[in-house]
Design a protein around this motif. Sequence first.
Motif, PDB file in Angstrom:
ATOM      1  N   ALA A 141      -7.674  -3.709  -5.365  1.00  0.00           N
ATOM      2  CA  ALA A 141      -7.321  -2.257  -5.383  1.00  0.00           C
ATOM      3  C   ALA A 141      -7.945  -1.525  -4.410  1.00  0.00           C
ATOM      4  N   CYS A 146      -5.794   1.401  -1.029  1.00  0.00           N
ATOM      5  CA  CYS A 146      -5.865   2.710  -0.873  1.00  0.00           C
ATOM      6  C   CYS A 146      -5.327   3.068   0.443  1.00  0.00           C
ATOM      7  N   PHE A 182      -1.433   2.849   0.763  1.00  0.00           N
ATOM      8  CA  PHE A 182      -0.646   3.939  -0.018  1.00  0.00           C
ATOM      9  C   PHE A 182      -1.069   5.264   0.657  1.00  0.00           C
ATOM     10  N   VAL A 222       1.350  -5.674  -6.386  1.00  0.00           N
ATOM     11  CA  VAL A 222       0.816  -4.960  -7.822  1.00  0.00           C
ATOM     12  C   VAL A 222       1.910  -5.235  -8.790  1.00  0.00           C
ATOM     13  N   VAL A 224      -4.686   0.949  -9.637  1.00  0.00           N
ATOM     14  CA  VAL A 224      -4.075   1.671  -8.573  1.00  0.00           C
ATOM     15  C   VAL A 224      -3.040   2.860  -9.021  1.00  0.00           C
ATOM     16  N   TYR A 268      -1.995   6.149  -7.668  1.00  0.00           N
ATOM     17  CA  TYR A 268      -1.416   6.071  -6.498  1.00  0.00           C
ATOM     18  C   TYR A 268       0.106   5.650  -7.101  1.00  0.00           C
TER      19      TYR A 268
END
Length: 130
Positions: A64, A68, A71, A87, A97, A100
């Motif tokens: 995770a 970031c 994303f 994911v 996440v 996001y």
Amino acid sequence: MPKKMAHLLPVDKHDLPKAEAIVALGYPAVDALLPELIAWMQDINWPVAKVLIPFLAGIGEPLAPHLCMIFESEDHIWKYWVLDKLVAPSPRLAMAVGPYLLRLALNPSPGESEEGVDEIARRILAENAA
């Protein structure tokens, strides 16, 4: 990443022996290499990516923090592959996440919509809501 581990990384998209060696080392032994390993998800057609996908997907939630920056990037295809291959198979990573996923599903940029990132984010959210 510690310099002593840099030699473990694949040097090109066909460096299957190094990718296989990383998988053999396992997690958490290669934790420091995760950002570089996730970079191989930028093109799912690369042979190295095909070796690393099951390994990375199996790590789950510890990925995770490393996702970031993806994303938040403008590389929408990379976002798509990370969502689809890393994911989606991991409910715990999907939860980690979650903010996001919500943003991608409900407020995608035009580029994210064009690449189907919003659709896959909605699918992941729906699959994990049950």
